[in-house]
Design a protein around this motif. Structure first.
Motif, PDB file in Angstrom:
ATOM      1  N   LYS A 126       0.838  -1.202   0.000  1.00 27.42           N
ATOM      2  CA  LYS A 126       0.000   0.000   0.000  1.00 27.42           C
ATOM      3  C   LYS A 126       0.872   1.250   0.000  1.00 27.42           C
ATOM      4  O   LYS A 126       1.895   1.309   0.686  1.00 27.42           O
ATOM      5  N   GLN A 127       0.428   2.244  -0.764  1.00 20.92           N
ATOM      6  CA  GLN A 127       1.125   3.520  -0.864  1.00 20.92           C
ATOM      7  C   GLN A 127       0.430   4.538   0.045  1.00 20.92           C
ATOM      8  O   GLN A 127      -0.799   4.669  -0.004  1.00 20.92           O
ATOM      9  N   HIS A 128       1.215   5.233   0.847  1.00 18.39           N
ATOM     10  CA  HIS A 128       0.677   6.261   1.741  1.00 18.39           C
ATOM     11  C   HIS A 128       1.452   7.553   1.548  1.00 18.39           C
ATOM     12  O   HIS A 128       2.631   7.539   1.198  1.00 18.39           O
ATOM     13  N   HIS A 129       0.777   8.656   1.802  1.00 16.09           N
ATOM     14  CA  HIS A 129       1.403   9.967   1.686  1.00 16.09           C
ATOM     15  C   HIS A 129       1.837  10.469   3.053  1.00 16.09           C
ATOM     16  O   HIS A 129       1.319  10.034   4.091  1.00 16.09           O
ATOM     17  N   LYS A 130       2.775  11.413   3.036  1.00 14.13           N
ATOM     18  CA  LYS A 130       3.194  12.058   4.271  1.00 14.13           C
ATOM     19  C   LYS A 130       1.957  12.597   4.984  1.00 14.13           C
ATOM     20  O   LYS A 130       1.096  13.220   4.363  1.00 14.13           O
ATOM     21  N   GLY A 131       1.848  12.291   6.276  1.00 16.41           N
ATOM     22  CA  GLY A 131       0.713  12.757   7.067  1.00 16.41           C
ATOM     23  C   GLY A 131      -0.429  11.760   7.177  1.00 16.41           C
ATOM     24  O   GLY A 131      -1.340  11.961   7.985  1.00 16.41           O
ATOM     25  N   ASP A 132      -0.380  10.680   6.387  1.00 17.74           N
ATOM     26  CA  ASP A 132      -1.427   9.659   6.490  1.00 17.74           C
ATOM     27  C   ASP A 132      -1.323   8.934   7.832  1.00 17.74           C
ATOM     28  O   ASP A 132      -0.226   8.522   8.237  1.00 17.74           O
ATOM     29  N   VAL A 133      -2.448   8.766   8.497  1.00 21.67           N
ATOM     30  CA  VAL A 133      -2.511   8.026   9.762  1.00 21.67           C
ATOM     31  C   VAL A 133      -2.885   6.585   9.426  1.00 21.67           C
ATOM     32  O   VAL A 133      -3.841   6.341   8.711  1.00 21.67           O
ATOM     33  N   LEU A 134      -2.104   5.628   9.936  1.00 26.97           N
ATOM     34  CA  LEU A 134      -2.381   4.213   9.672  1.00 26.97           C
ATOM     35  C   LEU A 134      -3.350   3.631  10.686  1.00 26.97           C
ATOM     36  O   LEU A 134      -4.206   2.829  10.346  1.00 26.97           O
ATOM     37  N   PHE A 135      -3.170   3.993  11.936  1.00 26.33           N
ATOM     38  CA  PHE A 135      -4.098   3.570  12.983  1.00 26.33           C
ATOM     39  C   PHE A 135      -3.961   4.522  14.158  1.00 26.33           C
ATOM     40  O   PHE A 135      -2.978   5.251  14.280  1.00 26.33           O
ATOM     41  N   ILE A 136      -4.985   4.507  15.007  1.00 22.58           N
ATOM     42  CA  ILE A 136      -5.041   5.395  16.163  1.00 22.58           C
ATOM     43  C   ILE A 136      -5.017   4.560  17.431  1.00 22.58           C
ATOM     44  O   ILE A 136      -5.596   3.467  17.487  1.00 22.58           O
ATOM     45  N   GLU A 137      -4.353   5.098  18.433  1.00 25.19           N
ATOM     46  CA  GLU A 137      -4.306   4.439  19.741  1.00 25.19           C
ATOM     47  C   GLU A 137      -5.708   4.002  20.157  1.00 25.19           C
ATOM     48  O   GLU A 137      -6.665   4.771  20.066  1.00 25.19           O
ATOM     49  N   THR A 148       5.728   9.904   8.120  1.00 27.74           N
ATOM     50  CA  THR A 148       6.463  11.165   8.179  1.00 27.74           C
ATOM     51  C   THR A 148       6.957  11.590   6.799  1.00 27.74           C
ATOM     52  O   THR A 148       7.501  12.673   6.651  1.00 27.74           O
ATOM     53  N   LYS A 149       6.791  10.715   5.815  1.00 29.92           N
ATOM     54  CA  LYS A 149       7.033  11.027   4.405  1.00 29.92           C
ATOM     55  C   LYS A 149       6.271   9.998   3.582  1.00 29.92           C
ATOM     56  O   LYS A 149       5.682   9.073   4.137  1.00 29.92           O
ATOM     57  N   ASP A 150       6.240  10.155   2.275  1.00 24.57           N
ATOM     58  CA  ASP A 150       5.553   9.170   1.436  1.00 24.57           C
ATOM     59  C   ASP A 150       6.140   7.791   1.736  1.00 24.57           C
ATOM     60  O   ASP A 150       7.368   7.639   1.783  1.00 24.57           O
ATOM     61  N   THR A 151       5.270   6.815   1.945  1.00 23.10           N
ATOM     62  CA  THR A 151       5.700   5.516   2.451  1.00 23.10           C
ATOM     63  C   THR A 151       4.938   4.377   1.766  1.00 23.10           C
ATOM     64  O   THR A 151       3.737   4.469   1.556  1.00 23.10           O
ATOM     65  N   SER A 152       5.679   3.309   1.433  1.00 23.24           N
ATOM     66  CA  SER A 152       5.089   2.078   0.896  1.00 23.24           C
ATOM     67  C   SER A 152       5.185   1.009   1.978  1.00 23.24           C
ATOM     68  O   SER A 152       6.264   0.786   2.533  1.00 23.24           O
ATOM     69  N   ILE A 153       4.057   0.352   2.252  1.00 24.01           N
ATOM     70  CA  ILE A 153       4.007  -0.612   3.353  1.00 24.01           C
ATOM     71  C   ILE A 153       3.363  -1.914   2.890  1.00 24.01           C
ATOM     72  O   ILE A 153       2.286  -1.905   2.294  1.00 24.01           O
ATOM     73  N   TYR A 154       4.040  -3.037   3.202  1.00 23.48           N
ATOM     74  CA  TYR A 154       3.431  -4.349   3.000  1.00 23.48           C
ATOM     75  C   TYR A 154       2.472  -4.595   4.154  1.00 23.48           C
ATOM     76  O   TYR A 154       2.822  -4.370   5.323  1.00 23.48           O
ATOM     77  N   VAL A 155       1.274  -5.073   3.825  1.00 25.85           N
ATOM     78  CA  VAL A 155       0.250  -5.326   4.841  1.00 25.85           C
ATOM     79  C   VAL A 155      -0.238  -6.766   4.693  1.00 25.85           C
ATOM     80  O   VAL A 155      -0.575  -7.212   3.599  1.00 25.85           O
ATOM     81  N   LEU A 156      -0.244  -7.485   5.816  1.00 24.90           N
ATOM     82  CA  LEU A 156      -0.775  -8.855   5.876  1.00 24.90           C
ATOM     83  C   LEU A 156      -1.856  -8.905   6.950  1.00 24.90           C
ATOM     84  O   LEU A 156      -1.654  -8.379   8.052  1.00 24.90           O
ATOM     85  N   PRO A 157      -2.977  -9.553   6.680  1.00 21.62           N
ATOM     86  CA  PRO A 157      -3.953  -9.755   7.755  1.00 21.62           C
ATOM     87  C   PRO A 157      -3.310 -10.564   8.898  1.00 21.62           C
ATOM     88  O   PRO A 157      -2.426 -11.399   8.672  1.00 21.62           O
ATOM     89  N   LYS A 158      -3.767 -10.313  10.088  1.00 24.15           N
ATOM     90  CA  LYS A 158      -3.233 -10.959  11.289  1.00 24.15           C
ATOM     91  C   LYS A 158      -3.170 -12.480  11.155  1.00 24.15           C
ATOM     92  O   LYS A 158      -2.148 -13.093  11.468  1.00 24.15           O
TER      93      LYS A 158
END
Length: 195
Positions: free
Chosen positions: A15-26, A82-92
């Protein structure tokens, strides 16, 4: 962490995310394994007065937010790019399939979580007991040790990031770093800090 080939074999989504994107909240329920392909993530808590206390920064190749998956609890912190970020995501559930299929990866996570617990224990003691200079040197020495460097180590954190990781004000960090330089506990060249 998990080799990219294995992530792809288990159909991880990049998944591609932009700087400032929140992935999850406490407080949200942990449902995914995250591993950074490129970019940077900050995990933090907000105090009642809106100040951030940073739990850690994570970058290329690193995983983050695994403890809630193992412990089956809510996220203890929030995360933001904190900057444009690419993240691999797997379901739990798929993450646990990978760990069962590859015991050496599971062992690596156990070692990683142990190191993080040790770091958190050290930092909690520092934040509650010691003066700013000691807190900063504990953080910097931990970073140097974690890097495996046995020579002069360049600290890649900004004064702001050191502030966020130690719970100190930026002005206090600047003064403490100058004091540490004058006592020859660290070295500054072209605004970069070395230990």
């Amino acid at each position: 962490m998990i080799p990219v080939e294995i992530l792809e074999n288990y159909n991880a989504t990049l998944k591609q995310h932009h700087k400032g994107d929140v992935l999850f909240i406490e407080g949200e329920t942990a449902q995914f394994y995250f591993q950074i392909s490129s970019g940077n993530i900050k995990m933090f808590n907000l105090t009642e007065d809106g100040k951030e206390f940073v739990q850690g920064y994570f970058e290329d190749g690193q995983a983050f937010a695994e403890p809630p998956l193992f412990g089956d609890f809510e996220y203890p912190a929030s995360s933001i790019c904190t900057k444009d970020t690419s993240i691999y995501v797997l379901p739990k559930e798929v993450f646990f399939e990978v760990l069962k299929a590859y015991p050496e990866i599971h062992l690596n996570f156990t070692k990683l979580l142990s190191k993080r617990m040790f770091y958190k224990a050290k930092i909690m003691k520092e934040v509650s007991v010691y003066p700013p200079e000691h807190r900063i040197m504990t953080l910097l020495n931990h970073l140097k040790q974690s890097s495996g460097s046995s020579t002069l180590y360049e600290v890649e954190l900004t004064r702001q990031q050191i502030s966020e990781l130690t719970g100190l004000r930026v002005e206090t960090v600047i003064r403490a770093i100058k004091k540490l330089e004058s006592s020859k506990k660290l070295y500054i060249k072209e605004r970069k800090v070395y230990i």
